[in-house]
Design a protein around this motif. Structure first.
Motif, short mmCIF file in Angstrom:
data_model
loop_
_atom_site.label_atom_id
_atom_site.label_comp_id
_atom_site.label_asym_id
_atom_site.label_seq_id
_atom_site.Cartn_x
_atom_site.Cartn_y
_atom_site.Cartn_z
N SER A 192 -10.36 0.57 -0.35
CA SER A 192 -9.27 0.79 0.60
C SER A 192 -9.84 1.02 1.99
O SER A 192 -10.80 1.76 2.19
CB SER A 192 -8.37 1.94 0.18
OG SER A 192 -9.12 3.06 -0.18
N HIS B 25 -9.02 2.24 5.72
CA HIS B 25 -8.06 3.05 6.47
C HIS B 25 -8.25 2.83 7.94
O HIS B 25 -9.32 3.08 8.48
CB HIS B 25 -8.25 4.54 6.15
CG HIS B 25 -8.03 4.87 4.71
ND1 HIS B 25 -6.90 5.48 4.25
CD2 HIS B 25 -8.80 4.63 3.64
CE1 HIS B 25 -6.99 5.63 2.94
NE2 HIS B 25 -8.13 5.12 2.55
N GLU B 26 -7.19 2.40 8.59
CA GLU B 26 -7.28 2.19 10.03
C GLU B 26 -6.11 2.89 10.67
O GLU B 26 -4.97 2.45 10.54
CB GLU B 26 -7.21 0.69 10.31
CG GLU B 26 -7.49 0.32 11.73
CD GLU B 26 -7.70 -1.18 11.85
OE1 GLU B 26 -7.82 -1.83 10.80
OE2 GLU B 26 -7.75 -1.66 12.98
N SER C 177 -3.16 4.85 10.78
CA SER C 177 -2.29 5.32 9.71
C SER C 177 -2.08 4.27 8.64
O SER C 177 -1.39 4.50 7.66
CB SER C 177 -0.94 5.71 10.31
OG SER C 177 -0.48 4.65 11.10
N GLU C 178 -2.64 3.09 8.82
CA GLU C 178 -2.41 2.09 7.80
C GLU C 178 -3.60 1.99 6.87
O GLU C 178 -4.73 2.21 7.27
CB GLU C 178 -2.18 0.71 8.40
CG GLU C 178 -1.90 0.69 9.87
CD GLU C 178 -1.92 -0.72 10.40
OE1 GLU C 178 -1.02 -1.03 11.17
OE2 GLU C 178 -2.82 -1.49 10.00
N THR C 179 -3.27 1.62 5.64
CA THR C 179 -4.31 1.42 4.64
C THR C 179 -4.15 0.05 4.04
O THR C 179 -3.06 -0.32 3.64
CB THR C 179 -4.15 2.45 3.50
OG1 THR C 179 -3.90 3.71 4.06
CG2 THR C 179 -5.39 2.49 2.64
N THR C 180 -5.23 -0.70 4.00
CA THR C 180 -5.19 -1.99 3.30
C THR C 180 -6.06 -1.87 2.07
O THR C 180 -7.20 -1.40 2.16
CB THR C 180 -5.75 -3.12 4.17
OG1 THR C 180 -5.81 -2.70 5.50
CG2 THR C 180 -4.92 -4.37 4.04
N LYS C 181 -5.52 -2.26 0.95
CA LYS C 181 -6.30 -2.14 -0.28
C LYS C 181 -6.67 -3.53 -0.78
O LYS C 181 -5.87 -4.46 -0.75
CB LYS C 181 -5.47 -1.42 -1.35
CG LYS C 181 -5.20 -0.01 -1.01
CD LYS C 181 -4.79 0.80 -2.22
CE LYS C 181 -4.49 2.21 -1.73
NZ LYS C 181 -4.13 3.10 -2.75
#
Lengths: 325, 126
Positions: free
Chosen positions: B71, B73-74, B76-80
């Motif tokens: 995951s 984290h950038e 407030s967004e998270t890309t998994k």
């Protein structure tokens, strides 16, 4: 054969030096030697021979043009894959470096070549470089072994280095190239061959007309340790903490194997691209040559045809004038 | 968590793997190559010793990871992403290289399809 036929018909082979310019006829090397200049009144050979030749050259031109198109389409398919795979080995090189000048006892040269021919000189250059590396790394207590991928390198290396070949792998491109296939290959190589340094020789694809023979070096974990202790490029490797696993050595072993399979994957793809590109340019020059040959043959054909017509006319006219008396 | 040095720049490196199965059209392929380089705040890597969080200023490390969820984290967004196994190199200048063979964004994976294929392949193996 031509001389016998001429002798049978009672004709004489005229001297090569003739008052009329015959340079055009003589200069085309493909014109059969039973094309000759004789004294006026002698019939020339039929145009059938030249016509047959023209037909076969035209066919060859069509075939080589088609092969070029096929190679171009295959190249497009593999090229994107190859360019994407370049990113796989770059972090490894950034971390561990590529040290072709490393001095080790057991070298293994992995030569990557194509299975099919008609692809220009790329396989010969790969084999030449492999042999060069072999010579470079020969010495007391040192040994170099070959692992061969592809039929063409096998044919060339088996002649004089048969005893040094460990593994031969062919028919690589039967199924489309994929990482799983290459990793199985890499596994086989790593299991069966003892190595301190693996040197992978392949043709790197820079553009459709340029393929550069390249050597990528993958070191075994022990040699990596040795080099990092002696400082130099790998000196900072010690500063990296190694997470996980029981021992550092285990992780480094996995790292070396992963690096090898990534580098192999990229090498195989690049070589496939280079093969298609080389085939494209070889077939292109071949069809151009066939076109030139066809032009020359057409000229010869026309000249022969016109000469025979002229001869017939002369005969008729001289016959008619003889009758008139 | 900015402030303790430059944010971690992640270079995600993967390549496509063509699964030789009969219905490979349903499997998603993702190929990143060299360009997926962006500045992020934190990356959680499924290392062999457990989930490892990488923040800016992490000590230089070489770690192996097993197949799992990565995951990124950038803000407030998270890309998994689901990644197959590979290595992560964390360099001292807050650069991290994640090298894996396959990386698929989670939203492209269909859970039912995966279950079905799992059953199929287990049968084939046994």
């Amino acid at each position: 054969m031509a001389m016998a036929a001429l002798r049978r018909e009672g004709r004489r082979f005229a001297p090569l030096i003739s008052p009329r310019p015959i340079s055009a006829v003589r200069s085309s090397p493909i014109v059969p030697t039973h094309e000759y200049e004789g004294p006026i009144g002698v019939r020339y050979i039929s145009t059938q021979v030249v016509r047959n030749r023209m037909k076969s050259v035209k066919n060859i031109q069509k075939i080589t043009k088609a092969m070029k198109m096929v190679a171009a389409s295959k190249l497009r398919a593999v090229q994107t894959k190859a360019e994407n795979s370049r990113g796989l080995w770059q972090p490894f090189t950034a971390l561990l470096g590529d040290l072709p000048s490393v001095d080790v006892k057991k070298n293994v040269v992995v030569t990557i070549s194509s299975d099919k021919g008609l692809c220009g000189g790329i396989n010969s250059t790969s084999v030449k470089i492999s042999k060069g590396i072999y010579k470079l790394n020969s010495g007391p207590e040192k040994e170099t072994k070959y692992v061969i991928l592809g039929e063409k390198a096998k044919a060339q290396l088996i002649r004089d280095s048969k005893k040094d070949i460990e593994l031969i792998i062919t028919e690589l491109q039967k199924n489309p190239l994929s990482y799983t296939q290459v990793s199985v290959l890499a596994d086989e190589i790593l299991k069966n061959v003892e190595y301190d340094a693996l040197r992978i020789v392949f043709n790197k694809f820079h553009s459709v007309v340029s393929f550069v023979p390249t050597v990528s070096t993958v070191l075994s974990p022990e040699i990596v340790e040795r080099e990092s202790e002696s400082g130099g490029k790998l000196g900072e490797l010690d500063s990296y903490e190694v997470e996980g696993g029981e021992t550092k050595g285990e992780i480094l072993q996995n790292l070396a194997e992963f690096q090898f399979s990534c580098v192999m994957f990229n090498a195989v793809l690049e070589n496939a691209c280079s093969e298609q590109g080389a085939r494209m340019s070889a077939m292109d020059s071949s069809s151009r040559n066939a076109g030139d040959m066809l032009d020359r043959l057409t000229l010869t054909y026309n000249r022969t045809r016109q000469a025979s017509i002229t001869t017939e006319l002369i005969e008729i006219i001289s016959g008619a004038s003889a009758l008139e008396g | 968590m900015k402030g303790s040095g430059p944010p971690v720049a992640t270079v995600l490196v993967a390549s496509t793997v063509a699964l030789t199965s009969s219905s490979s059209a349903e499997v998603q392929h993702v190929s990143f190559s060299t360009t997926s380089s962006n500045q992020v705040d934190m990356v959680i890597v499924p290392a062999t010793t457990g989930q490892m969080g990488v923040l800016p200023g992490h000590v230089a490390t070489i770690a192996e990871f097993k197949p799992g969820v990565l995951s990124v984290h950038e803000g407030s967004e998270t890309t998994k992403y689901f990644v197959s196994s590979g290595f992560v190199f964390i360099h001292a200048n807050s650069f991290a290289d994640i090298i894996t063979v396959k990386a698929v964004p989670l939203d492209r994976i269909n859970a039912n399809l995966v279950q079905k294929r799992l059953v199929d392949f287990t049968l084939k193996l046994s």
